[in-house]
Every structure is written in C-alpha cells, then in structure tokens.
Design an enzyme around this catalytic site. Sequence first.
Site, short mmCIF file in Angstrom:
data_model
loop_
_atom_site.label_atom_id
_atom_site.label_comp_id
_atom_site.label_asym_id
_atom_site.label_seq_id
_atom_site.Cartn_x
_atom_site.Cartn_y
_atom_site.Cartn_z
N ARG A 95 38.25 48.43 50.02
CA ARG A 95 37.06 48.26 49.30
C ARG A 95 36.21 47.10 49.75
NH1 ARG A 95 37.76 49.13 43.43
NH2 ARG A 95 37.24 51.25 44.13
N TYR A 96 36.99 46.05 49.81
CA TYR A 96 36.57 44.59 50.36
C TYR A 96 36.56 44.56 51.91
CZ TYR A 96 36.65 43.52 45.11
OH TYR A 96 36.36 43.53 43.87
N ARG A 99 40.28 42.49 52.64
CA ARG A 99 41.67 42.97 51.86
C ARG A 99 41.70 44.31 51.70
NH1 ARG A 99 37.86 40.51 49.37
NH2 ARG A 99 37.78 40.15 47.08
N CYS A 108 56.80 53.47 37.34
CA CYS A 108 56.72 52.03 36.69
C CYS A 108 57.81 51.89 35.58
CB CYS A 108 55.59 52.03 35.86
SG CYS A 108 54.04 51.74 36.85
N CYS A 112 51.94 52.30 30.66
CA CYS A 112 51.03 51.66 30.00
C CYS A 112 50.09 53.05 29.69
CB CYS A 112 50.08 50.69 30.62
SG CYS A 112 51.18 49.24 31.02
N CYS A 115 46.54 52.95 31.45
CA CYS A 115 46.73 52.76 32.96
C CYS A 115 45.29 53.22 33.59
CB CYS A 115 47.85 53.56 33.25
SG CYS A 115 47.90 53.41 35.22
N ARG A 117 45.08 53.91 36.44
CA ARG A 117 45.54 55.27 37.53
C ARG A 117 46.33 56.15 37.01
NH1 ARG A 117 47.30 50.75 41.35
NH2 ARG A 117 45.02 50.27 41.62
N ASP A 275 38.97 49.38 31.75
CA ASP A 275 38.27 50.41 32.51
C ASP A 275 37.95 51.62 31.81
OD1 ASP A 275 38.40 48.78 34.87
OD2 ASP A 275 40.41 49.28 35.35
N ASP A 312 35.85 45.77 36.31
CA ASP A 312 36.07 46.21 37.55
C ASP A 312 34.89 47.70 37.46
OD1 ASP A 312 37.05 46.98 40.11
OD2 ASP A 312 38.98 46.77 39.41
N LYS A 319 35.20 43.96 41.25
CA LYS A 319 35.30 43.18 40.18
C LYS A 319 34.09 42.20 40.01
CE LYS A 319 40.30 43.33 40.67
NZ LYS A 319 40.29 44.13 42.01
C1 LIG Z 1 41.47 44.05 42.87
C2 LIG Z 1 41.31 44.53 44.23
C3 LIG Z 1 41.45 43.88 45.35
C4 LIG Z 1 41.84 42.54 45.04
O1 LIG Z 1 40.75 41.50 44.64
P1 LIG Z 1 40.78 39.88 44.43
O2 LIG Z 1 39.47 39.58 43.73
O3 LIG Z 1 40.88 39.56 45.96
O4 LIG Z 1 42.10 39.85 43.40
C5 LIG Z 1 41.31 44.22 46.49
N1 LIG Z 1 41.24 45.81 46.62
C6 LIG Z 1 41.01 46.60 45.55
C7 LIG Z 1 40.65 48.04 45.96
C8 LIG Z 1 41.10 46.02 44.28
O5 LIG Z 1 40.83 46.86 43.33
#
Ligand SMILES: *Cc1c(COP(=O)(O)O)cnc(C)c1O
Length: 382
Positions: A95-96, A99, A108, A112, A115, A117, A275, A312, A319
């Site tokens: 998504r980002y 990363r 798990c 929870c 959850c 997911r 969420d 989120d 986020k």
């Molecule tokens: C939370 C998350 C991350 C990491 O986010 P940070 O703000 O860098 O901790 C990366 N990818 C996805 C899909 C996430 O939900």
Amino acid sequence: MAPWQELLRKKSVATLEALVAKFGPEHFPDLERLREAARNFEFRISPAMVDLIKSPGDPIWRQYVPDLQELEVHDGLVDSLAEDANSPVPNITHRYPDRALFLVSPVCASYCRFCTRRRKVGDPEKIPMSELESAFRYLEEHTEIRDVIMSGGDPLLLSDRRIDELCKRLRSIPHIEIIRIGSRVPCHLPERITPELCAILKQSHPLYINTHFNHPDELTPAAVNALRMLADAGIPLGCQTVLLKGVNDDPVVMKALMQKLLAARVRPYYLFMCDQVAGAEHFRTTVEKGLEIIRALRGWTSGLAVPHFVIDAPGGGGKIPLVPEYVESISDEEVVLRNYAGKRYVYKQPPANRQEDSARDRALPSSSFLPFPRPFSALPAP
Ligand SMILES: *Cc1c(COP(=O)(O)O)cnc(C)c1O
C-alpha cells in the site's frame, strides 16, 4: 513437539463446551446463538490469557470470549482496510511506497474477537503457506521495498526452523533494509520466547518487533521476562494498542498500560481506533475518546509513553494520525498555543525580512493543506 506447542495444545480453552465448563453456564444464556458467533471466527484462548481472566466480562474476557453482539452488523466491513484489493500476489499487501505487509502465518495463540483480519485469520486456506514463493518473488522484483512487515496470524507461532528460513530468505534480498515482525506472542504465549528463538532472530538485524498489549494486567512477570529476552537480543520493541470499549477506553487504564510498557523496555508506537470491522463493532468507541486519552498522556507523563493515535482508514487509505488541538491560531506574526495544562503561550514568527524562508515553507503542494477548520485556515492560501 516443542514445550510451548504442547502447552498451547493442552491448556488452551478452544471449544465453547470447555469455556462453559470453566466459567459456568450462567454466563452463557444463549448458547445456541453463541455457537454461531464462535463458528464465524476461530476461537482459542491461550493458557496465559485464561489465567488472567478474573471475572466474566472483565477486560481480558471481552477480548477473547465470543459475544452475541458479533452477530450484529451495522456499518461493519468484511475487509475494512481493503487489504485484499491492495494485494498484488497472495499474502502481500503493498500500500505504501517503500514497505510491504507480508502474511506468513494463519494462526494465533489466542484469537482477539476484534481482529481486523477476522475474515481470514485462523483459516490456513485464506492465508496459504504454499503461496510464499510468489510473495518472495514479488519482494525480490520490487526494489523500492526497503521494509517488510511480517504478520498473519502470528509469525512467532511458526517453528524455529521456519522463522529462520523466512528471515534468511528476506535477508538475501539486498534492497530490504529492515525486517519487522508483528506478534502478540509476548502477551499471549510468553513461553514461546525461548533462547533458541532469540538466537535466530538476532541473526537478522536490523529486525524490529511490534507487539500488542491492550491492558496493564497483560504485563505479567512471564510477559515482562519474554520482552526482556527479546530486548536483550538487541530487538527494538514497539507496541500497537487498539482502543477498545470496556477494555482500555479510560485515560487511567491507558496511562498505566503505557508506563508499564516502557518499564518493560517497549516503546508505545501506535494507538489504533478500532477498525470498522463486521463482527467487532461493539468494541468501537468515539474518536473523541481517543483524543481525550492522548490529551491525558501528553505532558502529564513521559513523552516516550505517548503513542501515535491513528485511524487506519476504511477503504485502504492507510494510517492517518489524529492529534488533539494545541494550536489556537497561526498568523504571519505569531502562533498562539495551549500547553498540556491548558495555559496559553505565544510563539513569535521570524521577522518580515526573514519571511522569504517561511513563504517557501508555505509553497507546499496544495494537497498538503487539508480543509481543516483550524489552524490551517489561518494560513494565507498557498
Ligand atoms: C501498517 C501498515 C504498514 C506499516 O506502516 P508504518 O506506518 O510504517 O508502521 C505497511 N503496510 C500496510 C498494509 C500496513 O497496514
């Protein structure tokens, strides 16, 4: 079988019958419908969490015992973060820019009930371990990814050998700078944190672990010891807490939690709004409650104890931070601020002959100015 696996298998409460036998049928008036809730999403309470329940309905109970309210769906979403829509290959959500989230385990130690997911966690067909090769190839081909977050399910429920293989394979990819693991095992199953596991993790530095504690009672001596072992292996520890109604939606409880985390060498990282997940809506609080909690932390205790409060965003927006309002106004001359105790202070802007710099600061792309009523409306239009 490793001792922790045996413990999890033998001492967990994982059927409604065992739950009723343990706590008494008077706490489960509508068992038929509760069976339905327990069928919708995997149910297991690990030994450490069973031991922590002091009385039915308490903050630990609420996190793990199925509830009839799970059957009520109002504006809940199945995949509230649109993780599946942002998934280029199975088990990866990208998504980002730099990363990626990598689901490496379907299971798990405790499930929870809130959850995010819950649509797939606990089901090995929905988080398939046979598909990891396409995920690794994706990570290898996408050289912009410098940070991989292993999650699931709980990655630390995999065997030592499997964790070793995963870390080594990630470490063989030159553009991956840091590895993160998201795990609730230090809380749910502290026995899993063994010297052997720490020795394996230690070989994959820089490696970070974000754990997940929601209530101060969860920092038991066993959990604190597990966290000490991880910290002694040189692993920076963070915590991702979820704001939950009837669990921790109280500034006093939250402050105790954050302080206990710091004492256990864990730096609070995120406080998440719960969420908008179908089946978990009864855990949601108002956003104002979260802001009230952050306001009760900032300035009143160590800055290190204050996590980033985020939503989120439903639909996959990622986020988004929420910050209580401390700025009363911004002009070319001054910024009027309120401190943590509500007292007013004024910070002077640099004099006009130095405002060229600030004009440049303000010439940000218009997208950096969101239509907040304050303080941004006080700024001249870019
Ligand atoms: C939370 C998350 C991350 C990491 O986010 P940070 O703000 O860098 O901790 C990366 N990818 C996805 C899909 C996430 O939900």
